[in-house]
Write a protein that holds these residues in place. Structure first.
Motif, PDB file in Angstrom:
ATOM      1  N   PRO A  36      10.972  -2.956   4.418  1.00 28.77           N
ATOM      2  CA  PRO A  36      12.295  -2.389   4.650  1.00 28.77           C
ATOM      3  C   PRO A  36      13.329  -3.478   4.919  1.00 28.77           C
ATOM      4  N   GLY A  37      14.586  -3.099   4.803  1.00 29.18           N
ATOM      5  CA  GLY A  37      15.659  -4.032   5.147  1.00 29.18           C
ATOM      6  C   GLY A  37      16.253  -4.732   3.954  1.00 29.18           C
ATOM      7  N   PRO A  38      17.018  -5.784   4.219  1.00 29.91           N
ATOM      8  CA  PRO A  38      17.765  -6.455   3.152  1.00 29.91           C
ATOM      9  C   PRO A  38      16.882  -7.210   2.155  1.00 29.91           C
ATOM     10  N   PHE A  39      15.635  -7.453   2.504  1.00 32.09           N
ATOM     11  CA  PHE A  39      14.754  -8.183   1.588  1.00 32.09           C
ATOM     12  C   PHE A  39      13.932  -7.243   0.720  1.00 32.09           C
ATOM     13  N   SER A  40      14.229  -5.969   0.798  1.00 31.93           N
ATOM     14  CA  SER A  40      13.515  -4.973   0.016  1.00 31.93           C
ATOM     15  C   SER A  40      14.224  -4.791  -1.325  1.00 31.93           C
ATOM     16  N   THR A  41      13.577  -5.188  -2.376  1.00 32.69           N
ATOM     17  CA  THR A  41      14.132  -5.034  -3.709  1.00 32.69           C
ATOM     18  C   THR A  41      13.180  -4.168  -4.516  1.00 32.69           C
ATOM     19  N   VAL A  42      13.704  -3.074  -5.022  1.00 30.69           N
ATOM     20  CA  VAL A  42      12.911  -2.192  -5.864  1.00 30.69           C
ATOM     21  C   VAL A  42      13.506  -2.273  -7.258  1.00 30.69           C
ATOM     22  N   ASP A  58       0.797  -1.221   0.000  1.00 26.95           N
ATOM     23  CA  ASP A  58       0.000   0.000   0.000  1.00 26.95           C
ATOM     24  C   ASP A  58       0.835   1.279   0.000  1.00 26.95           C
ATOM     25  N   ASN A  59       2.141   1.158  -0.116  1.00 22.50           N
ATOM     26  CA  ASN A  59       3.015   2.335  -0.144  1.00 22.50           C
ATOM     27  C   ASN A  59       3.909   2.281  -1.374  1.00 22.50           C
ATOM     28  N   SER A  60       4.012   3.397  -2.055  1.00 23.10           N
ATOM     29  CA  SER A  60       4.875   3.490  -3.238  1.00 23.10           C
ATOM     30  C   SER A  60       6.322   3.624  -2.812  1.00 23.10           C
ATOM     31  N   PRO A  61       7.255   3.164  -3.646  1.00 19.93           N
ATOM     32  CA  PRO A  61       8.670   3.393  -3.330  1.00 19.93           C
ATOM     33  C   PRO A  61       8.970   4.885  -3.276  1.00 19.93           C
ATOM     34  N   VAL A  62       9.921   5.244  -2.452  1.00 15.98           N
ATOM     35  CA  VAL A  62      10.346   6.640  -2.320  1.00 15.98           C
ATOM     36  C   VAL A  62      11.770   6.736  -2.848  1.00 15.98           C
ATOM     37  N   PHE A  63      11.970   7.574  -3.850  1.00 18.19           N
ATOM     38  CA  PHE A  63      13.295   7.742  -4.439  1.00 18.19           C
ATOM     39  C   PHE A  63      14.118   8.693  -3.574  1.00 18.19           C
ATOM     40  N   VAL A  64      15.310   8.260  -3.224  1.00 16.89           N
ATOM     41  CA  VAL A  64      16.216   9.042  -2.387  1.00 16.89           C
ATOM     42  C   VAL A  64      16.926  10.066  -3.256  1.00 16.89           C
ATOM     43  N   SER A  65      17.006  11.291  -2.759  1.00 23.19           N
ATOM     44  CA  SER A  65      17.686  12.410  -3.443  1.00 23.19           C
ATOM     45  C   SER A  65      17.095  12.703  -4.810  1.00 23.19           C
ATOM     46  N   SER A  66      15.814  12.542  -4.965  1.00 21.15           N
ATOM     47  CA  SER A  66      15.189  12.856  -6.244  1.00 21.15           C
ATOM     48  C   SER A  66      14.685  14.300  -6.194  1.00 21.15           C
ATOM     49  N   PRO A  67      14.425  14.936  -7.271  1.00 21.03           N
ATOM     50  CA  PRO A  67      14.466  14.433  -8.639  1.00 21.03           C
ATOM     51  C   PRO A  67      15.904  14.350  -9.163  1.00 21.03           C
ATOM     52  N   GLY A 118      22.999   1.226 -24.838  1.00 25.05           N
ATOM     53  CA  GLY A 118      23.515   0.296 -23.842  1.00 25.05           C
ATOM     54  C   GLY A 118      24.525   0.924 -22.905  1.00 25.05           C
ATOM     55  N   THR A 119      24.923   2.190 -23.177  1.00 25.67           N
ATOM     56  CA  THR A 119      25.868   2.893 -22.312  1.00 25.67           C
ATOM     57  C   THR A 119      25.173   3.254 -21.000  1.00 25.67           C
ATOM     58  N   VAL A 120      25.863   3.002 -19.880  1.00 25.18           N
ATOM     59  CA  VAL A 120      25.321   3.406 -18.579  1.00 25.18           C
ATOM     60  C   VAL A 120      25.425   4.916 -18.501  1.00 25.18           C
ATOM     61  N   ILE A 121      24.293   5.561 -18.287  1.00 28.14           N
ATOM     62  CA  ILE A 121      24.289   7.020 -18.247  1.00 28.14           C
ATOM     63  C   ILE A 121      24.114   7.568 -16.830  1.00 28.14           C
ATOM     64  N   PHE A 122      23.635   6.733 -15.917  1.00 26.76           N
ATOM     65  CA  PHE A 122      23.455   7.156 -14.520  1.00 26.76           C
ATOM     66  C   PHE A 122      23.301   5.920 -13.650  1.00 26.76           C
ATOM     67  N   ASN A 123      24.029   5.842 -12.541  1.00 28.58           N
ATOM     68  CA  ASN A 123      23.901   4.671 -11.683  1.00 28.58           C
ATOM     69  C   ASN A 123      23.672   5.035 -10.214  1.00 28.58           C
ATOM     70  N   GLY A 124      23.175   6.213  -9.965  1.00 27.19           N
ATOM     71  CA  GLY A 124      22.946   6.646  -8.580  1.00 27.19           C
ATOM     72  C   GLY A 124      21.490   6.669  -8.172  1.00 27.19           C
ATOM     73  N   ILE A 125      20.629   5.980  -8.923  1.00 26.79           N
ATOM     74  CA  ILE A 125      19.206   5.963  -8.568  1.00 26.79           C
ATOM     75  C   ILE A 125      18.998   4.959  -7.441  1.00 26.79           C
ATOM     76  N   PHE A 126      18.340   5.423  -6.382  1.00 30.61           N
ATOM     77  CA  PHE A 126      18.107   4.555  -5.226  1.00 30.61           C
ATOM     78  C   PHE A 126      16.720   4.837  -4.664  1.00 30.61           C
ATOM     79  N   ALA A 127      15.976   3.778  -4.376  1.00 33.10           N
ATOM     80  CA  ALA A 127      14.641   3.931  -3.810  1.00 33.10           C
ATOM     81  C   ALA A 127      14.476   2.986  -2.623  1.00 33.10           C
ATOM     82  N   ILE A 128      13.644   3.377  -1.683  1.00 28.35           N
ATOM     83  CA  ILE A 128      13.311   2.509  -0.549  1.00 28.35           C
ATOM     84  C   ILE A 128      11.806   2.260  -0.567  1.00 28.35           C
TER      85      ILE A 128
END
Length: 182
Positions: free
Chosen positions: A167-173, A131-140, A152-162
């Motif tokens: 929560p915790g190690p079993f949280s995969t977004v 019932d809760n959407s992921p929250v992107f850290v340091s967005s936009p 296929g070039t990596v253009i950004f690899n700092g996207i992180f969401a919780i």
């Protein structure tokens, strides 16, 4: 005289022998447990039945039940002769808008008995729904991509969401960019 005393003793024994000591099982949980537990989804509507206590004894006939805390988030309905636990307030696994777990006690008294009643602990564990959407850290995130960048070039690899639903190690977004004209 001796045969008469034997007859009297055997008659008394026959009158006494059917009376055996029985354990009064009223107020005991079926299955022999000392506590009852229920698992409930956090989206259960207020007023819904969580479950029924499985007790020996007919409610309002053999046993009398009441909640230790009558004003709590769970109600007890015994009107139909069963012990139904009814939700009185909202639940929320994350504990933001409601209770994430509940512990309560049901008092059970044996009608017609002089012994004290039982306190039956009841645990209600709230299970999660997404019932809760992921929250992107340091967005936009802002980024410029050159028009000569190779596919296929990596253009950004700092996207992180919780995800506060898990929560915790079993949280995969996981996320992807849908195909389409941009």
């Amino acid at each position: 005289m001796r045969s008469r005393s034997i007859l009297v003793c055997s008659t008394i024994w026959m009158m006494i022998s059917p009376v055996k000591s029985q354990t009064d099982t009223r107020c005991l949980l079926e299955g022999g447990g000392s506590t009852d537990s229920f698992f409930v989804r956090e989206d259960l509507a207020v007023g819904s039945v969580i479950g029924k206590l499985r007790l020996f004894g007919a409610v309002n006939e053999d046993i009398k039940l009441k909640l230790e805390d009558e004003s709590g988030p769970i109600g007890l309905d015994v009107s139909d002769g069963s012990a139904s636990l009814v939700l009185r307030s909202t639940l929320d696994k994350e504990g933001i808008t409601g209770s994430s777990s509940l512990t309560m006690s049901v008092l059970c008294e044996r009608m017609g008995a002089n012994d004290p009643g039982f306190s039956i602990p009841v645990n209600i564990r709230v299970t999660d729904v997404n019932d809760n959407s992921p929250v992107f850290v340091s967005s936009p995130y802002y980024l410029n991509v050159g028009e000569l960048s190779i596919v296929g070039t990596v253009i950004f690899n700092g996207i992180f969401a919780i995800d506060i639903d898990q929560p915790g190690p079993f949280s995969t977004v996981e996320y992807h960019i849908p195909a389409g004209p941009f």
